[in-house]
Design a protein around this motif. Structure first.
Motif, PDB file in Angstrom:
ATOM      1  N   SER A 161     -67.819  88.767 -12.553  1.00  0.00           N
ATOM      2  CA  SER A 161     -66.719  89.017 -13.494  1.00  0.00           C
ATOM      3  C   SER A 161     -67.120  90.052 -14.536  1.00  0.00           C
ATOM      4  CB  SER A 161     -66.309  87.716 -14.186  1.00  0.00           C
ATOM      5  OG  SER A 161     -67.345  87.269 -15.057  1.00  0.00           O
ATOM      6  N   ASN A 162     -68.158  90.829 -14.218  1.00  0.00           N
ATOM      7  CA  ASN A 162     -68.679  91.838 -15.140  1.00  0.00           C
ATOM      8  C   ASN A 162     -69.138  91.195 -16.448  1.00  0.00           C
ATOM      9  OD1 ASN A 162     -69.431  94.512 -15.644  1.00  0.00           O
ATOM     10  ND2 ASN A 162     -67.514  94.969 -16.710  1.00  0.00           N
ATOM     11  N   PHE A 163     -69.705  89.996 -16.322  1.00  0.00           N
ATOM     12  CA  PHE A 163     -70.238  89.251 -17.464  1.00  0.00           C
ATOM     13  C   PHE A 163     -69.193  89.063 -18.576  1.00  0.00           C
ATOM     14  CE2 PHE A 163     -74.350  91.167 -15.860  1.00  0.00           C
ATOM     15  CZ  PHE A 163     -74.796  89.991 -15.276  1.00  0.00           C
ATOM     16  N   SER A 164     -67.979  88.736 -18.166  1.00  0.00           N
ATOM     17  CA  SER A 164     -66.898  88.547 -19.137  1.00  0.00           C
ATOM     18  C   SER A 164     -66.618  87.080 -19.429  1.00  0.00           C
ATOM     19  CB  SER A 164     -65.612  89.211 -18.638  1.00  0.00           C
ATOM     20  OG  SER A 164     -65.187  88.615 -17.421  1.00  0.00           O
ATOM     21  N   THR A 165     -67.418  86.182 -18.838  1.00  0.00           N
ATOM     22  CA  THR A 165     -67.213  84.752 -19.048  1.00  0.00           C
ATOM     23  C   THR A 165     -68.556  84.035 -18.914  1.00  0.00           C
ATOM     24  OG1 THR A 165     -65.840  82.850 -18.397  1.00  0.00           O
ATOM     25  CG2 THR A 165     -66.752  84.217 -16.613  1.00  0.00           C
ATOM     26  N   ILE A 166     -68.515  82.710 -19.019  1.00  0.00           N
ATOM     27  CA  ILE A 166     -69.706  81.874 -18.829  1.00  0.00           C
ATOM     28  C   ILE A 166     -69.417  80.909 -17.694  1.00  0.00           C
ATOM     29  CG2 ILE A 166     -71.132  80.057 -19.858  1.00  0.00           C
ATOM     30  CD1 ILE A 166     -70.852  81.509 -22.526  1.00  0.00           C
ATOM     31  N   PRO A 167     -70.285  80.856 -16.692  1.00  0.00           N
ATOM     32  CA  PRO A 167     -70.034  79.942 -15.562  1.00  0.00           C
ATOM     33  C   PRO A 167     -69.938  78.493 -16.030  1.00  0.00           C
ATOM     34  CG  PRO A 167     -71.822  81.478 -15.052  1.00  0.00           C
ATOM     35  CD  PRO A 167     -71.531  81.633 -16.515  1.00  0.00           C
ATOM     36  N   ASP A 168     -69.004  77.761 -15.445  1.00  0.00           N
ATOM     37  CA  ASP A 168     -68.837  76.353 -15.784  1.00  0.00           C
ATOM     38  C   ASP A 168     -70.116  75.585 -15.456  1.00  0.00           C
ATOM     39  OD1 ASP A 168     -67.893  73.405 -15.105  1.00  0.00           O
ATOM     40  OD2 ASP A 168     -66.348  74.322 -16.367  1.00  0.00           O
ATOM     41  N   VAL A 169     -70.528  74.713 -16.354  1.00  0.00           N
ATOM     42  CA  VAL A 169     -71.778  73.968 -16.191  1.00  0.00           C
ATOM     43  C   VAL A 169     -71.783  73.169 -14.881  1.00  0.00           C
ATOM     44  CG1 VAL A 169     -73.249  72.173 -17.183  1.00  0.00           C
ATOM     45  CG2 VAL A 169     -72.159  73.835 -18.674  1.00  0.00           C
ATOM     46  N   SER A 170     -70.622  72.712 -14.460  1.00  0.00           N
ATOM     47  CA  SER A 170     -70.553  71.918 -13.224  1.00  0.00           C
ATOM     48  C   SER A 170     -70.921  72.733 -11.985  1.00  0.00           C
ATOM     49  CB  SER A 170     -69.141  71.345 -13.055  1.00  0.00           C
ATOM     50  OG  SER A 170     -68.179  72.392 -12.924  1.00  0.00           O
ATOM     51  N   ASP A 171     -70.915  74.053 -12.117  1.00  0.00           N
ATOM     52  CA  ASP A 171     -71.245  74.924 -10.990  1.00  0.00           C
ATOM     53  C   ASP A 171     -72.698  75.409 -11.019  1.00  0.00           C
ATOM     54  OD1 ASP A 171     -68.626  74.789  -9.985  1.00  0.00           O
ATOM     55  OD2 ASP A 171     -67.970  76.451 -11.254  1.00  0.00           O
ATOM     56  N   TRP A 172     -73.449  75.020 -12.025  1.00  0.00           N
ATOM     57  CA  TRP A 172     -74.836  75.479 -12.117  1.00  0.00           C
ATOM     58  C   TRP A 172     -75.680  74.808 -11.027  1.00  0.00           C
ATOM     59  CZ3 TRP A 172     -76.477  75.464 -18.016  1.00  0.00           C
ATOM     60  CH2 TRP A 172     -75.602  76.295 -18.733  1.00  0.00           C
ATOM     61  N   LYS A 173     -76.522  75.590 -10.381  1.00  0.00           N
ATOM     62  CA  LYS A 173     -77.416  75.078  -9.347  1.00  0.00           C
ATOM     63  C   LYS A 173     -78.827  74.937  -9.934  1.00  0.00           C
ATOM     64  CE  LYS A 173     -73.963  75.561  -6.487  1.00  0.00           C
ATOM     65  NZ  LYS A 173     -73.168  74.366  -6.096  1.00  0.00           N
ATOM     66  N   LEU A 174     -79.017  73.856 -10.667  1.00  0.00           N
ATOM     67  CA  LEU A 174     -80.276  73.645 -11.366  1.00  0.00           C
ATOM     68  C   LEU A 174     -81.343  73.070 -10.434  1.00  0.00           C
ATOM     69  CD1 LEU A 174     -78.912  72.157 -14.714  1.00  0.00           C
ATOM     70  CD2 LEU A 174     -79.578  74.522 -14.254  1.00  0.00           C
ATOM     71  N   THR A 175     -82.588  73.372 -10.762  1.00  0.00           N
ATOM     72  CA  THR A 175     -83.730  72.936  -9.966  1.00  0.00           C
ATOM     73  C   THR A 175     -84.290  71.621 -10.512  1.00  0.00           C
ATOM     74  OG1 THR A 175     -84.310  75.252  -9.605  1.00  0.00           O
ATOM     75  CG2 THR A 175     -86.000  73.611  -9.102  1.00  0.00           C
ATOM     76  N   LYS A 176     -84.509  70.674  -9.638  1.00  0.00           N
ATOM     77  CA  LYS A 176     -85.131  69.427 -10.069  1.00  0.00           C
ATOM     78  C   LYS A 176     -86.550  69.725 -10.557  1.00  0.00           C
ATOM     79  CE  LYS A 176     -86.369  64.782  -8.527  1.00  0.00           C
ATOM     80  NZ  LYS A 176     -86.447  63.822  -7.389  1.00  0.00           N
ATOM     81  N   ASP A 177     -86.914  69.171 -11.700  1.00  0.00           N
ATOM     82  CA  ASP A 177     -88.244  69.331 -12.282  1.00  0.00           C
ATOM     83  C   ASP A 177     -88.557  70.786 -12.670  1.00  0.00           C
ATOM     84  OD1 ASP A 177     -88.759  66.602 -11.928  1.00  0.00           O
ATOM     85  OD2 ASP A 177     -89.464  66.949  -9.880  1.00  0.00           O
ATOM     86  N   ALA A 178     -87.521  71.534 -13.003  1.00  0.00           N
ATOM     87  CA  ALA A 178     -87.757  72.897 -13.496  1.00  0.00           C
ATOM     88  C   ALA A 178     -88.560  72.843 -14.791  1.00  0.00           C
ATOM     89  CB  ALA A 178     -86.427  73.603 -13.736  1.00  0.00           C
ATOM     90  N   LYS A 179     -89.305  73.891 -15.057  1.00  0.00           N
ATOM     91  CA  LYS A 179     -90.093  73.962 -16.290  1.00  0.00           C
ATOM     92  C   LYS A 179     -89.187  74.153 -17.508  1.00  0.00           C
ATOM     93  CE  LYS A 179     -94.149  73.617 -14.372  1.00  0.00           C
ATOM     94  NZ  LYS A 179     -95.021  72.443 -14.628  1.00  0.00           N
ATOM     95  N   PHE A 180     -88.109  74.909 -17.338  1.00  0.00           N
ATOM     96  CA  PHE A 180     -87.134  75.081 -18.415  1.00  0.00           C
ATOM     97  C   PHE A 180     -85.864  75.711 -17.847  1.00  0.00           C
ATOM     98  CE2 PHE A 180     -89.830  78.899 -18.520  1.00  0.00           C
ATOM     99  CZ  PHE A 180     -88.920  79.939 -18.586  1.00  0.00           C
ATOM    100  N   VAL A 181     -84.791  75.596 -18.615  1.00  0.00           N
ATOM    101  CA  VAL A 181     -83.535  76.287 -18.321  1.00  0.00           C
ATOM    102  C   VAL A 181     -83.304  77.283 -19.448  1.00  0.00           C
ATOM    103  CG1 VAL A 181     -81.044  76.081 -17.986  1.00  0.00           C
ATOM    104  CG2 VAL A 181     -82.573  74.279 -17.142  1.00  0.00           C
ATOM    105  N   HIS A 182     -83.031  78.535 -19.093  1.00  0.00           N
ATOM    106  CA  HIS A 182     -82.890  79.588 -20.097  1.00  0.00           C
ATOM    107  C   HIS A 182     -81.451  80.082 -20.173  1.00  0.00           C
ATOM    108  CE1 HIS A 182     -83.023  83.636 -21.849  1.00  0.00           C
ATOM    109  NE2 HIS A 182     -84.161  83.281 -22.415  1.00  0.00           N
ATOM    110  N   ILE A 183     -80.954  80.195 -21.401  1.00  0.00           N
ATOM    111  CA  ILE A 183     -79.656  80.818 -21.651  1.00  0.00           C
ATOM    112  C   ILE A 183     -79.795  81.839 -22.769  1.00  0.00           C
ATOM    113  CG2 ILE A 183     -78.355  78.749 -20.964  1.00  0.00           C
ATOM    114  CD1 ILE A 183     -77.827  78.244 -23.988  1.00  0.00           C
ATOM    115  N   CYS A 184     -78.885  82.788 -22.799  1.00  0.00           N
ATOM    116  CA  CYS A 184     -78.720  83.659 -23.969  1.00  0.00           C
ATOM    117  C   CYS A 184     -77.450  83.188 -24.648  1.00  0.00           C
ATOM    118  CB  CYS A 184     -78.609  85.124 -23.550  1.00  0.00           C
ATOM    119  SG  CYS A 184     -78.413  86.261 -24.950  1.00  0.00           S
ATOM    120  N   SER A 185     -77.572  82.612 -25.824  1.00  0.00           N
ATOM    121  CA  SER A 185     -76.429  81.922 -26.432  1.00  0.00           C
ATOM    122  C   SER A 185     -75.318  82.870 -26.859  1.00  0.00           C
ATOM    123  CB  SER A 185     -76.884  81.088 -27.634  1.00  0.00           C
ATOM    124  OG  SER A 185     -77.385  81.921 -28.658  1.00  0.00           O
ATOM    125  N   ASN A 186     -75.639  84.138 -27.052  1.00  0.00           N
ATOM    126  CA  ASN A 186     -74.631  85.142 -27.396  1.00  0.00           C
ATOM    127  C   ASN A 186     -75.106  86.487 -26.869  1.00  0.00           C
ATOM    128  OD1 ASN A 186     -72.168  85.732 -29.453  1.00  0.00           O
ATOM    129  ND2 ASN A 186     -73.616  87.423 -29.514  1.00  0.00           N
TER     130      ASN A 186
END
Length: 397
Positions: A161-186
């Motif tokens: 979407s040309n980075f015009s939105t934020i993916p819905d959390v329910s669609d995130w494919k997170l890794t079990k036992d990941a060391k961390f989850v990174h976001i850029c808040s703005n």
């Protein structure tokens, strides 16, 4: 703050600017005359506008800090005068945000970009996987840099979407036992902002807050690490502030550079070496100012009011101006916009805006268009002056 004169002969920052074309409609005061000399309305994304009263206080101390006979830029960082400055800065920041005792506050050189390497070296000394949520250019840079030191999983991305939105959390494919989850808040360039803190369970959430640091309340305990450069909302360029939970430090990668070791820096109160003294001092002045303003709740209300003025003007222009961001995630800090009339009209807009005293409205080179960064230190009058100019430009073109 007084209003300016009509477009035909505007007073801007203590000088007259003759517009190319007078508008046929009823003239309006579109550019507010600055209260202080020749200062412009600075909409730069960073280094950015600083509070005028903070600059004036710093000016008072520039030559002779509190009667010491030295500038803050000259005094020893081990001396009692600067030690007091540093201690007060951390104490005020803790009060302002409400930082729990089990979190360390680090004032570090290098800005946010250096933390793209420091974070995996401190949180994943033996490698492993980290999840990244890509919502713009800065999240992408963090993702690519971390990939030099560990496995990185692209858990979600709004690139399509040309980075015009934020993916819905329910669609995130997170890794079990990941060391961390990174976001850029703005995202400074794209102008998208997280409105809620995502729940990552027991996996530490790491947030780059460079462009919305201290723009609103922060629930620190929902994060493992909060970090960001200070040159947008806090102080001069050259420093990052890292807020890190104690249990996440002390296990660095064997090849971690000394200057990136959070435990070492925490044990030395951010003074293992000479810190960015002037930036720490000026940031401390900003912390005190924000406390006096009523804290981050009051700051957020102010920022919401400013952003509404600008977004309402864009949305009410019948497509003359356009903001591409999903309305649910529009940033309160960075407002990109295009002109429906195309690139030539955008160039004309930017040229005339610059002549009228509006600084750094050109969009980032990677996306073009225009962008107004309306950080804490940008007063409501500045945003209103821009909106009035935009209305006048539309009427004349």
């Amino acid at each position: 703050m007084t209003s300016g004169v009509a477009l035909g002969s505007r007073a801007v920052a203590g000088r007259k600017v003759t517009a190319r074309k007078a508008i046929a409609s009823k003239p309006r005061a579109s550019v507010a005359v600055r209260a202080s000399g020749d200062r412009k309305w600075n909409f730069s994304a960073g280094p950015a506008v600083l509070p005028l009263d903070v600059l004036e206080d710093a000016k008072e101390d520039l030559i002779n800090y509190k009667g010491t006979g030295m500038s803050v830029m000259e005094m020893s960082h081990r001396g009692k005068d600067f030690m007091k400055i540093a201690e007060e800065a951390e104490a005020d920041l803790r009060e302002l945000i409400g930082i729990p005792a089990n979190y360390k506050v680090l004032f570090l050189q290098g800005g946010a970009s250096s933390q793209f390497s420091a974070i995996p070296m401190n949180l994943a000394p033996e490698g492993g996987v980290a999840d990244f949520i890509l919502t713009g250019a800065w999240g992408k840079k963090a993702y690519e840099e971390a990939g030099k030191y560990m496995t990185t999983n692209l858990a979600a991305s709004s690139k399509d979407s040309n980075f015009s939105t934020i993916p819905d959390v329910s669609d995130w494919k997170l890794t079990k036992d990941a060391k961390f989850v990174h976001i850029c808040s703005n995202e400074t360039i794209g102008g998208v902002e997280f409105k809620e803190v995502p729940d990552t369970g027991d996996v530490p959430l790491v947030a780059d807050m460079s462009s919305n640091y201290l723009s609103k309340p922060i629930d620190v305990e929902k994060y493992g690490i909060i970090y960001g450069g200070v040159q947008k909302n806090i102080g001069p360029a050259g420093m990052a502030i890292v807020i890190v939970r104690e249990d996440l430090i002390g296990k660095t990668h064997p090849l971690c550079p000394t200057m990136f070791d959070y435990k070492l820096m925490a044990d030395n109160d951010s003074m293992y070496n000479t810190p960015p003294c002037w930036t720490m001092y000026t940031s401390g002045l900003v912390f005190k100012k924000l406390i006096k303003m009523g804290g981050l709740e009051a700051v957020e209300k102010m920022n919401e009011e400013k952003a509404k003025i600008l977004y309402d003007a864009i949305d009410g222009s019948d497509g003359y101006y356009n903001n591409p961001v999903d309305k649910k995630y529009r940033s309160l800090m960075n407002v990109p916009f295009t002109l429906g009339g195309g690139e030539d009209l955008e160039k004309k807009f930017l040229k005339e805006a610059a002549a009228a005293g509006f600084e750094s409205l050109k969009g980032h080179r990677s996306v073009g268009g225009a962008r107004a960064s309306i950080y804490n230190a940008m007063p409501k009058e500045g945003v209103q002056a821009l909106v009035d100019f935009m209305a006048d430009f539309k009427a004349a073109n």
